[in-house]
Design a protein around this motif. Structure first.
Motif, PDB file in Angstrom:
ATOM      1  N   ARG A   8       0.818  -1.195   0.000  1.00 22.44           N
ATOM      2  CA  ARG A   8       0.000   0.000   0.000  1.00 22.44           C
ATOM      3  C   ARG A   8       0.863   1.261   0.000  1.00 22.44           C
ATOM      4  O   ARG A   8       2.053   1.190   0.082  1.00 22.44           O
ATOM      5  N   ALA A  13       3.070   7.496  11.374  1.00 23.22           N
ATOM      6  CA  ALA A  13       2.193   6.764  12.279  1.00 23.22           C
ATOM      7  C   ALA A  13       2.499   7.127  13.720  1.00 23.22           C
ATOM      8  O   ALA A  13       3.624   7.447  14.081  1.00 23.22           O
ATOM      9  N   ILE A  34      -0.127   1.220  11.116  1.00 20.02           N
ATOM     10  CA  ILE A  34      -0.237   1.804   9.780  1.00 20.02           C
ATOM     11  C   ILE A  34      -1.666   1.616   9.295  1.00 20.02           C
ATOM     12  O   ILE A  34      -2.498   1.017   9.979  1.00 20.02           O
ATOM     13  N   ASP A  35      -1.965   2.122   8.111  1.00 13.61           N
ATOM     14  CA  ASP A  35      -3.339   2.075   7.611  1.00 13.61           C
ATOM     15  C   ASP A  35      -3.844   0.655   7.399  1.00 13.61           C
ATOM     16  O   ASP A  35      -5.048   0.405   7.485  1.00 13.61           O
ATOM     17  N   THR A  36      -2.945  -0.263   7.111  1.00 14.89           N
ATOM     18  CA  THR A  36      -3.357  -1.633   6.782  1.00 14.89           C
ATOM     19  C   THR A  36      -3.033  -2.629   7.883  1.00 14.89           C
ATOM     20  O   THR A  36      -3.051  -3.830   7.650  1.00 14.89           O
ATOM     21  N   ASP A 130      -0.563   2.316   1.407  1.00 17.11           N
ATOM     22  CA  ASP A 130      -0.583   2.655   2.826  1.00 17.11           C
ATOM     23  C   ASP A 130       0.164   3.962   3.071  1.00 17.11           C
ATOM     24  O   ASP A 130       1.392   4.007   3.063  1.00 17.11           O
ATOM     25  N   LYS A 132       0.498   5.838   5.805  1.00 16.98           N
ATOM     26  CA  LYS A 132       1.314   5.896   7.020  1.00 16.98           C
ATOM     27  C   LYS A 132       2.628   5.146   6.824  1.00 16.98           C
ATOM     28  O   LYS A 132       3.679   5.583   7.287  1.00 16.98           O
TER      29      LYS A 132
END
Length: 206
Positions: A8, A13, A34-36, A130, A132
């Motif tokens: 991503r 973060a 992180i986002d994922t 991602d 972040k």
């Protein structure tokens, strides 16, 4: 080597309680949201300047801060061999050509770091979903700045569809969801978009 995450690609973060919150001055071991999911950064026990990045507990990338040209993962060494066989670094530099590379899937930007020292004038774009993770990698690993290397946060297929025809010499698809390539990145339509953005002598590595 199968890698277990969705590649991503923006904001630093906020780290876990055991990890510094803003790693502005280089890598710091720890687990970062992180986002994922989570990104875990750990030192390479066999190299004083090496770092291993795990995404959701699965090894994703390896970086040697002192040797950007070093690739620890075997599949990345195969990718590097393919690229050098198509684009001879000496000839590229002698002709004054700037290798135009698109990396679909970023991780720690290991391949982009390798390309930056193998082809110093390369123009590279890394697509990372991602945001972040992308920001953490920028903070940790002192990546080349634009226009040499740009990180574009977005989904690989969506970004690819926006690119102009015949504007890339190299496209690397290194995107994983778990241990599988996302199905929509294996379709005829996706491959056609890749062919469209590649120059006539371009190389697509999956």
């Amino acid at each position: 080597m199968a890698k277990g995450r969705n590649k991503r690609g923006g904001n630093l973060a906020t780290a876990t309680a055991n990890t510094p919150a803003a790693p502005q001055d280089g890598p710091v071991e720890g687990i970062y949201p992180i986002d994922t999911g989570t990104a875990e950064l750990e030192r390479d026990h066999y190299s004083p300047t090496g770092w291993l990045l795990r995404i959701n507990d699965v090894p994703s990338s390896h970086v040697d801060l002192a040797a950007p040209g070093h690739l620890d993962f075997e599949y990345m060494r195969w990718i590097a061999a393919l690229i050098r066989s198509r684009f001879n670094p000496g000839q590229i530099e002698a002709n004054g050509h700037k290798l135009r590379a698109l990396h679909l899937g970023g991780g720690a930007c290991s391949m982009a770091r390798w390309a930056s020292v193998t082809y110093p004038n390369a123009r590279q774009v890394v697509v990372e979903l991602d945001g972040k993770l992308a920001a953490l990698v920028r903070a940790w690993f002192d990546l080349p700045r634009a226009p040499l290397l740009r990180i574009r946060v977005g989904e690989a297929g969506a970004v690819l569809a926006t690119l102009t025809d015949a504007t890339r010499d190299l496209v690397i698809r290194d995107v994983f969801a778990g241990d599988q390539t996302p199905r929509d990145l294996t379709t005829l339509a996706f491959t056609a978009h890749t062919a469209r953005v590649l120059d006539e002598t371009g190389l697509y590595i999956v």
